[in-house]
Design a protein around this motif. Structure first.
Motif, PDB file in Angstrom:
ATOM      1  N   THR A 227       8.229   1.518  -0.100  1.00  0.00           N
ATOM      2  CA  THR A 227       9.692   1.455  -0.112  1.00  0.00           C
ATOM      3  C   THR A 227      10.263   2.797  -0.570  1.00  0.00           C
ATOM      4  O   THR A 227       9.533   3.673  -1.045  1.00  0.00           O
ATOM      5  CB  THR A 227      10.203   0.355  -1.070  1.00  0.00           C
ATOM      6  OG1 THR A 227      10.033   0.788  -2.436  1.00  0.00           O
ATOM      7  CG2 THR A 227       9.459  -0.948  -0.881  1.00  0.00           C
ATOM      8  N   ASN A 228      11.566   2.925  -0.437  1.00  0.00           N
ATOM      9  CA  ASN A 228      12.267   4.126  -0.897  1.00  0.00           C
ATOM     10  C   ASN A 228      13.051   3.858  -2.180  1.00  0.00           C
ATOM     11  O   ASN A 228      13.935   4.633  -2.557  1.00  0.00           O
ATOM     12  CB  ASN A 228      13.222   4.629   0.193  1.00  0.00           C
ATOM     13  CG  ASN A 228      12.483   5.133   1.418  1.00  0.00           C
ATOM     14  OD1 ASN A 228      11.462   5.801   1.285  1.00  0.00           O
ATOM     15  ND2 ASN A 228      12.992   4.803   2.591  1.00  0.00           N
ATOM     16  N   ARG A 229      12.738   2.778  -2.847  1.00  0.00           N
ATOM     17  CA  ARG A 229      13.444   2.429  -4.072  1.00  0.00           C
ATOM     18  C   ARG A 229      13.185   3.472  -5.154  1.00  0.00           C
ATOM     19  O   ARG A 229      12.134   4.126  -5.184  1.00  0.00           O
ATOM     20  CB  ARG A 229      13.016   1.045  -4.554  1.00  0.00           C
ATOM     21  CG  ARG A 229      13.353  -0.068  -3.576  1.00  0.00           C
ATOM     22  CD  ARG A 229      12.897  -1.407  -4.087  1.00  0.00           C
ATOM     23  NE  ARG A 229      13.594  -1.796  -5.314  1.00  0.00           N
ATOM     24  CZ  ARG A 229      13.396  -2.958  -5.931  1.00  0.00           C
ATOM     25  NH1 ARG A 229      12.536  -3.826  -5.427  1.00  0.00           N
ATOM     26  NH2 ARG A 229      14.052  -3.238  -7.037  1.00  0.00           N
ATOM     27  N   SER A 230      14.130   3.608  -6.057  1.00  0.00           N
ATOM     28  CA  SER A 230      13.991   4.590  -7.132  1.00  0.00           C
ATOM     29  C   SER A 230      12.886   4.180  -8.092  1.00  0.00           C
ATOM     30  O   SER A 230      12.493   3.006  -8.165  1.00  0.00           O
ATOM     31  CB  SER A 230      15.314   4.712  -7.903  1.00  0.00           C
ATOM     32  OG  SER A 230      15.568   3.515  -8.628  1.00  0.00           O
TER      33      SER A 230
ATOM     34  N   GLU B 255       7.812   2.142   8.578  1.00  0.00           N
ATOM     35  CA  GLU B 255       9.127   2.594   9.012  1.00  0.00           C
ATOM     36  C   GLU B 255       9.521   1.891  10.316  1.00  0.00           C
ATOM     37  O   GLU B 255       8.742   1.825  11.264  1.00  0.00           O
ATOM     38  CB  GLU B 255       9.150   4.110   9.242  1.00  0.00           C
ATOM     39  CG  GLU B 255       9.136   4.931   7.975  1.00  0.00           C
ATOM     40  CD  GLU B 255       7.749   5.055   7.383  1.00  0.00           C
ATOM     41  OE1 GLU B 255       6.785   4.594   8.055  1.00  0.00           O
ATOM     42  OE2 GLU B 255       7.605   5.573   6.268  1.00  0.00           O
TER      43      GLU B 255
ATOM     44  N   ARG C 113       4.109   9.449  -4.917  1.00  0.00           N
ATOM     45  CA  ARG C 113       4.987   9.241  -3.762  1.00  0.00           C
ATOM     46  C   ARG C 113       5.034  10.492  -2.875  1.00  0.00           C
ATOM     47  O   ARG C 113       5.054  10.397  -1.652  1.00  0.00           O
ATOM     48  CB  ARG C 113       6.390   8.855  -4.216  1.00  0.00           C
ATOM     49  CG  ARG C 113       7.412   8.812  -3.115  1.00  0.00           C
ATOM     50  CD  ARG C 113       8.701   8.177  -3.576  1.00  0.00           C
ATOM     51  NE  ARG C 113       8.656   6.737  -3.537  1.00  0.00           N
ATOM     52  CZ  ARG C 113       9.603   5.932  -3.998  1.00  0.00           C
ATOM     53  NH1 ARG C 113      10.671   6.451  -4.604  1.00  0.00           N
ATOM     54  NH2 ARG C 113       9.507   4.624  -3.891  1.00  0.00           N
ATOM     55  N   GLN C 114       5.034  11.655  -3.494  1.00  0.00           N
ATOM     56  CA  GLN C 114       5.081  12.902  -2.726  1.00  0.00           C
ATOM     57  C   GLN C 114       3.755  13.218  -2.047  1.00  0.00           C
ATOM     58  O   GLN C 114       3.726  13.909  -1.029  1.00  0.00           O
ATOM     59  CB  GLN C 114       5.450  14.061  -3.658  1.00  0.00           C
ATOM     60  CG  GLN C 114       6.884  13.955  -4.197  1.00  0.00           C
ATOM     61  CD  GLN C 114       7.163  14.993  -5.274  1.00  0.00           C
ATOM     62  OE1 GLN C 114       6.315  15.834  -5.576  1.00  0.00           O
ATOM     63  NE2 GLN C 114       8.352  14.924  -5.869  1.00  0.00           N
TER      64      GLN C 114
END
Length: 342
Positions: free
Chosen positions: A300-303, A108, A335-336
């Motif tokens: 990453t935060n990609r779907s 980040e 991811r969680q």
């Protein structure tokens, strides 16, 4: 009885060492979970250089990225000499800043750190990154059009999010006023190369190398290729096949296409994989794409859909099933709960 300390001497022709009016000051920015081995390798080259020069050539100091106490990757807390809020970005105070990352260092962006790096770059201060510390330089917008060396685990993240940055196939890179490396071993090589550039004296570099690398089999000459796990003793055809698979993740080649590239039949290719890697070409290719997907998932935060397509899967449902078969957990659950991922 007193003993006289003896500094290591440079063998061979006595070099003319440039006398620096002021030692070059290098600041190490320590991010949380930074690699202690990479950091100490970098510092050791500077300290050892001072032992073989008539006057100290370098000074170093530490800067905590989130405070004056930073936790290393070994779980050891390190007290930094200063923190980002106190640092003075002035060429008269610092000649180079090196961001120290590590395997578990978060990606980040830290706005204040990025601002400091941008200011330093504008003022002509050299910048560097150890392990994934180079990503911080990328996030600051300082590496577009430049080549950056990173740990292999971070290649996918950078290629997907910063396509203007050239991800190096080498373990370290020195380009313009930027120096980056992929891990602890390449840190030493990068620092030796950097010292050579700064002091313009190959004799000093050789002396430092002889002290710190006396147990190496041979001296590193030229670029240091990044070893991503392939065994150089594997047959040339198999090495070519593995390279083709790595280069075609988003749009996978068929097994027939792969075999044709190395002038083998599909059956011959399958025997090659089974004999040397104890797996099939299709299984190896699938696991390679899943590793790529997992890195994107964690970094990453990609779907999930975007990640599945970027990893060569035709649908998110197919990707999720394959991911669960491999890792025992769905992509969304992974991811969680990143702590469940090794």
């Amino acid at each position: 009885m007193t003993t006289k300390s003896m500094s290591p001497q440079v063998t061979g022709t006595s070099p003319r060492v440039p006398r620096l009016k002021t030692p070059l000051r290098i600041g190490f920015i320590l991010r949380e979970h930074f690699s202690m081995v990479a950091f100490t390798a970098a510092v050791d080259t500077l300290v050892t250089t001072n032992l073989v020069t008539p006057e100290p050539a370098f000074e170093h100091f530490t800067i905590g990225a989130v405070g004056r106490t930073v936790l290393s990757d070994l779980g050891i807390e390190v007290s930094a000499g200063t923190d980002l809020k106190s640092i003075v970005v002035d060429p008269s105070q610092v000649d180079m800043l090196i961001v120290c990352g590590g395997y578990r260092s978060q990606l980040e962006p830290e706005p204040h750190l990025l601002s400091i790096l941008k200011t330093a770059d504008q003022k002509g201060i050299r910048l560097g990154g150890l392990w994934n510390g180079g990503i911080t330089l990328i996030q600051a917008g300082l590496m577009e059009g430049h080549t950056c060396a990173l740990h292999p685990d971070n290649h996918a993240y950078v290629r997907e999010n910063y396509p203007a940055v050239k991800v190096s196939a080498n373990a370290y890179e020195l380009e313009d006023h930027h120096a980056t490396c992929a891990g602890p071993v390449s840190t030493l090589e990068m620092m030796l190369k950097l010292i050579g550039q700064l002091l313009h004296n190959p004799h000093i570099v050789r002396a430092v190398r002889e002290i710190l690398s006396c147990d190496q089999v041979a001296e590193q000459v030229g670029p240091m290729p990044l070893n991503v796990g392939d065994d150089p003793t594997l047959p040339e055809a198999l090495q070519t096949l593995l390279a083709l698979m790595r280069a075609n993740i988003e749009e996978p080649l068929t097994l027939v296409e792969l075999a044709q590239c190395v002038n083998l039949s599909r059956r011959q290719m399958e025997r090659l994989f089974q004999s040397h890697l104890d797996t099939s070409p299709s299984r190896y290719y699938l696991e390679l794409r899943l590793v790529h997907a997992r890195r994107l998932l964690m970094q990453t935060n990609r779907s999930i859909l975007d990640i599945s397509l970027a990893s060569g899967f035709v649908s998110s449902s197919h990707f999720s099933n394959c991911f669960k078969d491999c890792y025992g957990i769905t992509p969304s659950a992974a991811r969680q709960n990143p702590s469940t991922q090794k």
